[in-house]
Scaffold this active site. Structure first.
Site, short mmCIF file in Angstrom:
data_model
loop_
_atom_site.label_atom_id
_atom_site.label_comp_id
_atom_site.label_asym_id
_atom_site.label_seq_id
_atom_site.Cartn_x
_atom_site.Cartn_y
_atom_site.Cartn_z
N ARG A 115 -22.16 -13.46 7.23
CA ARG A 115 -23.55 -13.31 6.76
C ARG A 115 -24.46 -12.63 7.78
O ARG A 115 -25.62 -12.97 7.92
CB ARG A 115 -24.11 -14.68 6.32
CG ARG A 115 -23.36 -15.23 5.14
CD ARG A 115 -23.58 -16.68 4.94
NE ARG A 115 -23.04 -17.44 6.05
CZ ARG A 115 -22.99 -18.76 6.07
NH1 ARG A 115 -23.44 -19.46 5.08
NH2 ARG A 115 -22.50 -19.39 7.11
N GLY A 131 0.84 -1.20 0.00
CA GLY A 131 0.00 0.00 0.00
C GLY A 131 0.88 1.25 0.00
O GLY A 131 2.10 1.16 0.11
N ASP A 132 0.23 2.40 -0.14
CA ASP A 132 0.93 3.69 -0.14
C ASP A 132 1.95 3.81 -1.27
O ASP A 132 2.95 4.52 -1.15
CB ASP A 132 1.65 3.94 1.21
CG ASP A 132 0.70 3.79 2.37
OD1 ASP A 132 -0.43 4.26 2.25
OD2 ASP A 132 1.10 3.21 3.39
N GLY A 188 -1.43 8.95 10.28
CA GLY A 188 -0.29 9.82 10.60
C GLY A 188 0.93 9.05 11.09
O GLY A 188 1.95 9.64 11.44
N ARG A 189 0.85 7.71 11.11
CA ARG A 189 2.00 6.93 11.62
C ARG A 189 3.18 7.02 10.66
O ARG A 189 3.00 6.98 9.44
CB ARG A 189 1.61 5.44 11.72
CG ARG A 189 0.63 5.13 12.83
CD ARG A 189 0.28 3.65 12.85
NE ARG A 189 -0.56 3.26 11.73
CZ ARG A 189 -0.98 2.02 11.52
NH1 ARG A 189 -0.63 1.04 12.35
NH2 ARG A 189 -1.75 1.73 10.50
N LYS A 197 -0.87 5.15 -5.53
CA LYS A 197 -1.93 4.78 -6.49
C LYS A 197 -2.87 5.94 -6.78
O LYS A 197 -3.38 6.07 -7.88
CB LYS A 197 -2.78 3.62 -5.93
CG LYS A 197 -2.07 2.29 -5.90
CD LYS A 197 -2.94 1.23 -5.29
CE LYS A 197 -3.32 1.51 -3.86
NZ LYS A 197 -2.22 1.53 -2.90
N GLY A 217 -5.97 6.08 2.15
CA GLY A 217 -5.92 7.53 2.22
C GLY A 217 -5.08 8.08 1.10
O GLY A 217 -4.11 7.48 0.67
N HIS A 218 -5.49 9.23 0.61
CA HIS A 218 -4.77 9.85 -0.49
C HIS A 218 -4.96 11.35 -0.38
O HIS A 218 -6.08 11.82 -0.15
CB HIS A 218 -5.33 9.30 -1.81
CG HIS A 218 -4.87 10.04 -3.01
ND1 HIS A 218 -3.52 10.25 -3.24
CD2 HIS A 218 -5.53 10.65 -4.01
CE1 HIS A 218 -3.40 10.95 -4.37
NE2 HIS A 218 -4.60 11.21 -4.84
N THR A 256 -1.53 8.68 5.62
CA THR A 256 -2.58 9.69 5.38
C THR A 256 -3.74 9.49 6.34
O THR A 256 -4.38 10.43 6.77
CB THR A 256 -3.11 9.56 3.94
OG1 THR A 256 -2.01 9.48 3.07
CG2 THR A 256 -3.97 10.74 3.54
N THR A 257 -4.00 8.23 6.70
CA THR A 257 -5.16 7.94 7.55
C THR A 257 -4.80 8.04 9.03
O THR A 257 -5.55 8.59 9.82
CB THR A 257 -5.69 6.52 7.23
OG1 THR A 257 -6.03 6.51 5.84
CG2 THR A 257 -6.91 6.18 8.05
N GLN A 285 -4.92 -0.21 -0.73
CA GLN A 285 -3.91 -1.07 -0.08
C GLN A 285 -2.95 -1.65 -1.14
O GLN A 285 -2.72 -1.00 -2.14
CB GLN A 285 -4.58 -2.17 0.77
CG GLN A 285 -5.23 -1.63 2.03
CD GLN A 285 -6.60 -1.01 1.81
OE1 GLN A 285 -7.43 -1.57 1.12
NE2 GLN A 285 -6.85 0.14 2.40
P1 IMP Z 1 -6.81 -2.59 8.45
O1 IMP Z 1 -7.01 -2.57 6.98
O2 IMP Z 1 -7.12 -1.27 9.12
O3 IMP Z 1 -7.48 -3.74 9.11
O4 IMP Z 1 -5.23 -2.79 8.72
C1 IMP Z 1 -4.58 -4.02 8.41
C2 IMP Z 1 -3.14 -3.75 7.92
O5 IMP Z 1 -3.21 -3.09 6.65
C3 IMP Z 1 -2.32 -2.81 8.82
O6 IMP Z 1 -0.96 -3.21 8.74
C4 IMP Z 1 -2.50 -1.45 8.17
O7 IMP Z 1 -1.44 -0.59 8.49
C5 IMP Z 1 -2.50 -1.85 6.71
N1 IMP Z 1 -3.22 -0.90 5.84
C6 IMP Z 1 -4.55 -0.78 5.69
N2 IMP Z 1 -4.84 0.19 4.78
C7 IMP Z 1 -3.66 0.66 4.36
C8 IMP Z 1 -3.31 1.65 3.38
O8 IMP Z 1 -4.14 2.29 2.73
N3 IMP Z 1 -1.97 1.85 3.20
C9 IMP Z 1 -1.03 1.14 3.89
N4 IMP Z 1 -1.32 0.21 4.79
C10 IMP Z 1 -2.62 -0.03 5.02
#
Ligand code: IMP
Length: 428
Positions: free
Chosen positions: A144, A12-13, A306-307, A16, A40-41, A303-304, A224
């Site tokens: 379900r 992810g990130d 801040g980590r 995209k 997040g974008h 983006t979502t 992702q």
């Molecule tokens: P969840 O999707 O919030 O359940 O997170 C599961 C894993 O996917 C974690 O390691 C998150 O940091 C990662 N993750 C979820 N969405 C993103 C994204 O958009 N970019 C990067 N990592 C993500």
């Protein structure tokens, strides 16, 4: 064949959103097929910074219709906030331009509370989720017992479903020592949201297939990345949906015959946020150098959430695997400019596991946790590449880096981004 699938090749990130923005210029419809507001974008429109989590960035192109597909999990309250934010900067939003699949599942406060509780219970084994309720919402879907967007059309039934879901969650929360949620106030808040969103809800699979039959160009936008896929990623350190190309078909309800282009997006180095294996992870100064300071929106901070993102060298083992799982027809490489000034670059070409070299990621966590990257070195370049627009504008070492990645992955790199602005692209 009018559909293109856009997939993240790493964790992810990869950038995209900017690639989607670029491809959307040639599309009639942009449809997101998986995930929720964990994605997040950041986009800049007329100098204003907007963060998008649910609405595809195609919405910024006036001619494009955006779809939140059936494979998504949608938090209605957060979607409304995003719609309001877009309207505030002058983006026209109407049911003619934005639709929510009636089959998409809804995220409720119950899912968000259960996400936190589950992370707490895991302790040192926590996934590091975005705490947006994604996992529990998909659990309810496959169990379900979820609530689908179509239910928002029947206010009474919808309120009952929300209350029932909240009460079910409360039983689990209280059992594990957490405070229960206020089921009634959640139902009221969600009823209000449903009244506002109801006009946007429709059978999007039907719509997409009709448009495809009429020759419209559809961009299927992933969120992702491949290594976060619930089947093909680093399980259990994954999200709960299918961000890979196969997920686009089930997540939108279209057939494989409609697709003729699968664009993989890869960052010129690796980043990961959350827990899980990352064989090329760097520490210290080099990692900080790749991450950036956080002053710019394109620095490596979520983006979502801040980590700060974990940063490392490019992993060609991961990219080769992603190319295979998704059937990439081309690669788009992002953030090449960040590497300018590094004297030496490394690319992981294989993993060493218990003294044995493999050129694909192992499928079990036990083996993956023992994997060490085997590197190849490439000489870096000092020149600023942000003004490059053609391959010939790039320093020879940057061209060699791009070519080597292409060779290792077995897919041609057609486009490279060299800066955050729309036009900062090199066409290879
Ligand atoms: P969840 O999707 O919030 O359940 O997170 C599961 C894993 O996917 C974690 O390691 C998150 O940091 C990662 N993750 C979820 N969405 C993103 C994204 O958009 N970019 C990067 N990592 C993500």
């Amino acid at each position: 064949m009018p559909a293109t699938i856009l997939v993240g090749a790493q964790w992810g990130d990869e950038g995209k959103g900017r690639v989607a923005d670029w491809l959307a210029a040639e599309a009639d419809v942009v449809a997101r097929y998986a995930g929720g507001d964990n994605a997040g974008h950041t986009v800049v429109v007329s100098g204003q910074v907007v963060k998008l989590h649910l609405v595809p960035s195609g919405i910024l192109h006036e001619h494009v219709v955006c779809v939140l597909g059936n494979g998504m999990v949608v938090n209605p309250v957060n979607l409304l906030k995003e719609i309001d934010g877009l309207k505030a900067i002058g983006v026209e939003i109407s049911p003619e331009r934005l639709m929510i699949s009636s089959r998409a599942h809804l995220i409720t406060p119950a899912h968000i509370a259960l996400d936190s509780a589950s992370e707490q219970a895991r302790g040192s084994q926590a996934i590091g989720t975005t705490l947006r309720g994604i996992g529990p919402a998909y659990l309810d879907k496959t169990g379900r017992q979820g609530i689908r967007a179509g239910e928002m059309r029947d206010p009474e039934g919808f309120a009952d479903s929300i209350e029932r879901m909240m009460e079910r969650a409360n039983a689990a929360l209280v059992r594990d020592g957490h405070a229960p949620l206020d089921a009634k106030s959640a139902a009221v808040q969600y009823l209000d949201a449903a009244a506002l969103l109801q006009p946007y809800v429709r059978d999007s699979a039907q719509y997409l297939n009709e448009r495809l039959r009429d020759g419209a160009r559809v961009l299927c936008e992933g969120a992702q990345g491949t290594l976060l896929d619930v089947d093909h990623g680093d399980y259990p350190f994954v999200t709960s949906s299918s961000p890979t190309a196969g997920g686009a078909l089930t997540g939108l309800g279209i057939g494989p015959g409609a697709v003729d282009r699968v664009v993989g997006v890869a960052k010129a180095f690796s980043t990961r946020v959350g827990s899980g294996p990352m064989p090329t992870e760097l520490e210290g100064e080099l990692a900080s150098r790749l991450r950036g300071t956080g002053e710019n929106f394109w620095d490596e901070f979520g983006t979502t959430t801040g980590r700060p993102r974990r940063c490392g060298w490019l992993d060609a083992v991961v990219l080769r695997y992603a190319a295979q799982i998704n059937g990439f027809t081309e690669l788009f490489l992002t953030k090449l400019d960040v590497l300018s000034g590094l004297p030496e670059l490394k690319i992981a070409v294989a993993y060493r596991i218990d003294g044995r070299e493999v050129d694909y990621p192992p499928s079990t966590m036990a083996e993956l946790a023992r994997a060490e990257a085997v590197y190849e070195s490439v000489t870096g370049w000092v020149q600023d590449v942000t003004g490059a627009r053609h391959l010939a504008d790039l320093p020879n070492n940057a061209i060699a880096y791009i070519q080597r990645i292409s060779e290792l992955v077995g897919v041609r790199i057609r486009t490279v981004s060299v800066g955050p602005e729309r036009g900062q692209l090199v066409f290879v």
